[in-house]
Structure formats: C-alpha cells, structure tokens
Design an enzyme around this catalytic site. Structure first.
Site, short mmCIF file in Angstrom:
data_model
loop_
_atom_site.label_atom_id
_atom_site.label_comp_id
_atom_site.label_asym_id
_atom_site.label_seq_id
_atom_site.Cartn_x
_atom_site.Cartn_y
_atom_site.Cartn_z
N ASP A 15 29.27 -47.66 28.83
CA ASP A 15 30.27 -46.67 28.44
C ASP A 15 29.87 -45.24 28.83
O ASP A 15 28.70 -44.85 28.67
CB ASP A 15 30.39 -46.76 26.91
CG ASP A 15 31.41 -45.85 26.31
OD1 ASP A 15 32.60 -46.15 26.44
OD2 ASP A 15 31.03 -44.82 25.70
N GLU A 56 31.37 -47.42 33.30
CA GLU A 56 32.65 -46.75 33.06
C GLU A 56 32.54 -45.35 33.62
O GLU A 56 31.74 -44.55 33.14
CB GLU A 56 32.97 -46.66 31.56
CG GLU A 56 34.37 -46.12 31.35
CD GLU A 56 34.56 -45.28 30.07
OE1 GLU A 56 35.69 -45.18 29.63
OE2 GLU A 56 33.58 -44.70 29.56
C1 GLC Z 1 34.75 -44.51 26.49
C2 GLC Z 1 35.52 -45.53 25.68
C3 GLC Z 1 36.37 -44.81 24.67
C4 GLC Z 1 35.47 -44.03 23.76
C5 GLC Z 1 34.55 -43.11 24.55
C6 GLC Z 1 33.42 -42.61 23.72
O1 GLC Z 1 35.57 -43.73 27.27
O2 GLC Z 1 36.25 -46.35 26.53
O3 GLC Z 1 37.19 -45.68 23.94
O4 GLC Z 1 36.22 -43.28 22.85
O5 GLC Z 1 33.95 -43.75 25.66
O6 GLC Z 1 32.47 -43.61 23.51
#
Ligand code: GLC
Length: 552
Positions: free
Chosen positions: A204, A271
């Site tokens: 993430d 991500e």
């Molecule tokens: C990422 C997740 C999201 C979350 C953020 C903070 O973007 O997909 O849902 O709020 O990280 O962890």
C-alpha cells in the site's frame, strides 16, 4: 497448491468487510470467504478466477477501515482468527487459488504498540520509529507538507512536545523508513506472512516510504491539477517534490522485495498512482526496475481515462511500449475500493462490459474488484450513514469511498444474502438485477461474460503472456489490437461509440467471445464485422493479423 503466477488468469480483490458475513454481525469475515470459495473457483458455476487479494484484515481501530494497522502479524477479531486465515489459505490452495494480502508499510495505527512507545519519549528503542520534528522556529508545523486526507501532514503531540508526520489520517502516523530498525521490522512482517503460505502481497501507498531528509517545503504548483487518484483540493496546489517519491524509495523497496525473492513463486504488487510531476516512463520503469522477477506496480491509468477509444488506445499502447515483455508483468487495474465503480464511472452497463472485455484480453495480471463481475454500480449512501472518515477530514463529503464498498450482492431479499444482520453499509436498488443468484444462470449476464472471459484467459496462454500491438490507425471510435504468441494470433476490436461501426479483420478468424456472449456478430465473407454500440469482440485468427502489413 499455488498456481504459477504465469498461469494466473486474473486477481480478484475482496474487500473483506463486504464480501460475506458468516457470523452475522453486519461485517464480512474470513469464514464468510471460506464459505464462498465455491463461488470463486472449483465448481461448474464458479467465477473461475485464480487469485484473491484481501484489503487489510489485521488488528485495527478501523479509522481507515484496516489501513491503520495496530498489529501486523495477527487478524482482527472482527474478521476471525489466524487459524481461520490458515484454513482459508489451505482451502484456497486446494482449489488452486493463490492468496494475496494487503501490506501497509508506510504507516501504522496510532494504537500500534510502536507508536504508543514512540510518543512517550524522545529516547528509547521506538523513539525513531516514526517521523518526529520540532515545531517550526516561530511555532506551528515543521513545514508545509499536507495530508492527502486534508490539512497539515503534521500533528502536535504533547508527550514529546513535537510533531509527527501523517500522510493520511492523524490516526495513521508515518513510519520512519530511514531507520534501519523499521526496515528490519517490515522485512520480518513480510517473512511472517510468506512463511504462513501466502502467494503474494499488495503493498500500500509505497510512494511515501522515502521523503526529503532535509524536510524542505513542497513548492506551489502553477497549474492545479486533479490528482491521478481522484483527490482534489488544497493538496493539489503543491508539487509533492519533497514529501514523497524521494531518492531512497527504490532501494528500500529492493530490500523489501529481496525477502519475497527468497521464496518460490511469490510476488509483490506496488500500489502507486502516477504522479503528474514525473514522466510515467520514469515512474513505471523505476518500479519495475526494483526487482523485476518478483515485483511490479499496478497500472491505474484505466481508472481516470475517459471512455474514448483513442484515450485507452494511447495509454495502453504507450505503457506496453515501455515494457520488456520477457521481464515485466503488466498489472492493469480499472477499479478498487478507492474508486467509483466501473459501471458508474464509465457511463453504464454496456460501457462496463466493454471494459471487462478490454481488461481481460490485455497481457499480464489484470485485477477485478469484487462486484464488478455483477456490474454493481455505486450504491448511494446517505450522509448520516457515511463510514469513510476521509469524507469528513477532507472537507469534501462527496469524496466518500463508501458507495464502492457496499456489500456483495448474492441474491435478492433482505441484506442480499450478505448477512442476516443490518450490514455496515447499505444495499441499494441495484440488488434486484445485479446479484449472483439472478445472474448465475442467465447466459447474457455480466457474471456469464466475466466467467467466459476468465475461462478463456485460462485456456489461452496467448491472452496472458502473448505480445500486444495496436492495429492500424485509429478509426472512428474503434480500438483494435492484436495479441500473438508463436503462431497463435488473436485480434480484439472494441467499439467505444454509440453508433454501429465496421471493422475489417486483417485475416480470417472466428469469434471467441464478445460483450454479449449469446449474440455474436457475423463475420462477412470479406472479413468485415459490424460492431454494435459498445460492442467488443475477441477473434482467434487463422493467420497472423499483422502479417499482411508486414508483407506489404
Ligand atoms: C491506499 C488504500 C486506501 C487507504 C490509503 C492509506 O491508497 O488503498 O484505501 O486509505 O492507502 O493507507
């Protein structure tokens, strides 16, 4: 057994709070997923998708629905126990389903033991686990960095008389990755889950792992852009030059993924939403360069690309052009728990079906967000029912991500078969048609289309690993491309227009699938196909679709 990642047809994202509630407390759980494994794979009626990834299931106060982790190596009681999760891995593997978890390396919850210790004093083993700074000389936050979820990224703490950094909510303090002890902790966590038998990890918000050690102010931007991840507001008035994507990002990710590389057939997917301040090439190739055999970034461009043939053609062709097909695995993602549902974003059911055909005929590891296979649209959530804190901290109530996180729609009737208790988020009108039971046996349903595409993708290696090439000039509203592998050839034509459009097959072929799998268009003697509005076809060619061009 795990499947070799090369053979995986696609990855299914399960938002665990909303998939299936086995203990009837209104929130989904691991046992619920175990109960529904037959839906995922292994039965005649299954969706037949080869891998699942879970948004966080770890102990958490749920300020950001699990993205605020208070213990990295356990399961939140809301979702079950570690034994439940082990059982899930075992049962998934028995069906040849790969299992991925979500790993949140940038920040913890403020309720994590490390943070509780860290905020106690400027000395001690955890003092440097987070990013602490003294107030600015005249008082106030140490610099102008902003939180994506609204306001300053700094929160004052009485205990240390200092500010701590939080890129997201104040309840999500950023870990200090420049501290080697933190990096070691993170590697231990990764090892813990890999030893338990998971096949992959979604990592993430990695862009924020490295920041300017001098903590310089981010400069104001001249052009205020809407950020790629859809966020707007004050955050986008700045170029986030110093507060993210700093020089140690790739070395840190290398350290982390070296752990993944110690194991057989495991992957990590980062991500990362491209940042308008850097070229996409620089970013993608940077992430692919980290550890190409085991690590790859998502490609999220489909999330904000408008529904035009040339827009999709351009981004996909440019992206494919950057990659080395022998080294890099594309991971296309058109929807997730942070983005408006595909049907709502693309303009309707027909457009979303075309997106399904596109997504599942592209190379690599496409990801499908739960419920998209039913064509679930956003579910309206009344202001008083909003759960997503970001909607409040950002000052923009419409930024709530709840409409795309509502319970899976298994059947009609109370709570759509998701739970016997009132679910944590409401269900909407769409349950009537967009539910598994209704669509299961309808030959022309969304579910049947996804199932057909997924089965085809399993059977045809060319769709997973074959080369991609856009075909011909962009004509009208049609985007066409070829896929090939050895002497096999596939041709895909997608009509993004509201009117009929004709395409001419470069060679003879037979339709393998189209957006309405019960009603294939005809291929005329001369190879023309008339595509109806928003219709797409996947054609198996008996000759190389580009050979003609090459010969000329
Ligand atoms: C990422 C997740 C999201 C979350 C953020 C903070 O973007 O997909 O849902 O709020 O990280 O962890």
């Amino acid at each position: 057994m795990s499947l070799s990642w090369r053979d995986v047809n696609a990855i299914y994202q399960i938002y665990p709070r909303s998939f299936m509630d086995a203990n009837n407390d209104g929130v989904g759980d691991i046992r619920g997923v175990i109960d529904r494994l037959d839906y995922i794979k292994g039965q005649k009626d299954s969706l037949d998708i080869d891998a699942i990834w879970f948004s966080p299931i770890f102990p958490s106060p749920m300020a950001d629905m699990g993205y605020d982790v208070s213990d990295y190596c356990d399961i939140d009681p809301l979702f079950g126990t570690l034994d439940d999760f082990k059982e899930l891995i075992e049962k998934a593997h028995a069906r040849n389903i790969n299992v991925m978890i979500d790993f949140v390396p940038n920040h913890t919850s403020d309720q994590h033991e490390w943070f509780k210790e860290s905020r106690k004093s400027r000395k001690g083993p955890y003092a440097e686990y987070y990013t602490w700074r003294d107030p600015a000389p005249g008082g106030g936050p140490p610099n102008n960095w902003l939180s994506i979820f609204g306001g300053s990224a700094w929160e004052y703490d009485d205990g240390r008389n200092q500010y701590y950094l939080h890129t997201f909510l104040a309840a999500q303090p950023d870990l200090n990755w420049d501290n080697p002890m933190v990096r070691d902790e993170m590697k231990r966590v990764v090892r813990f889950w890999l030893d338990l038998g998971i096949d992959g990890i979604r990592a993430d918000a990695v862009r924020w792992l490295s920041k300017d050690p001098k903590f310089r102010n981010d400069p104001l931007t001249e052009i205020v852009r809407k950020a790629m991840d859809g966020t707007e507001g004050e955050y986008n008035h700045y170029i986030h030059k110093y507060s993210r994507f700093w020089k140690n990002l790739f070395p840190y990710l290398r350290e982390l993924t070296d752990v993944v590389a110690e194991y057989d057939n495991r992957i990590m997917i980062f991500e990362d939403y491209p940042d308008a301040n850097y070229s996409t090439k620089e970013q993608y190739l940077g992430f692919y360069g980290v550890n190409p055999k085991v690590a790859m970034p998502f490609n999220f461009e489909g999330v904000w690309t408008d529904f035009y043939a040339d827009a999709f053609r351009t981004f996909i062709t440019e992206f494919q052009g950057m990659l080395d097909p022998d080294e890099h695995t594309p991971v296309y993602c058109f929807g997730n728990h942070d983005q408006s549902r595909l049907v709502s974003r693309m303009g309707g059911d027909e457009q979303a079906r075309l997106m399904a055909l596109l997504l599942l005929s592209l190379p690599g590891l496409p990801t499908v967000y739960y419920g998209d296979e039913l064509g679930m649209p956003n579910t309206p959530v009344k202001q008083e029912d909003i759960q997503d804190l970001r909607a409040f901290t950002s000052g923009d109530i419409d930024s709530t991500r709840d409409p795309e996180r509502t319970p899976m729609q298994w059947q009609t009737g109370q709570y759509a078969g998701f739970s016997k208790a009132k679910p944590w988020l409401p269900l909407g009108e769409s349950v009537r048609h967009h539910n598994v039971e209704t669509q299961q046996h309808e030959a022309d349903s969304f579910l049947s289309l996804y199932r057909r595409l997924l089965r085809m993708r399993s059977r045809y290696e060319i769709l997973r690993t074959g080369t991609y090439e856009a075909i011909g000039e962009l004509e009208a509203d049609v985007f066409s491309y070829a896929r090939w592998l050895g002497d096999q050839h596939i041709y895909v034509a997608l009509n993004f227009g509201r009117l009929d459009n004709t395409v001419k097959l470069p060679h003879k072929g037979r339709i393998l699938c189209c957006t309405h799998p019960v009603d294939y268009p005809e291929i005329a003697e001369d190879g023309t196909i008339m595509l109806r509005p928003f219709e797409g076809v996947i054609v198996e060619c008996s000759e190389h679709p580009l050979k003609k061009d090459l010969d000329e």
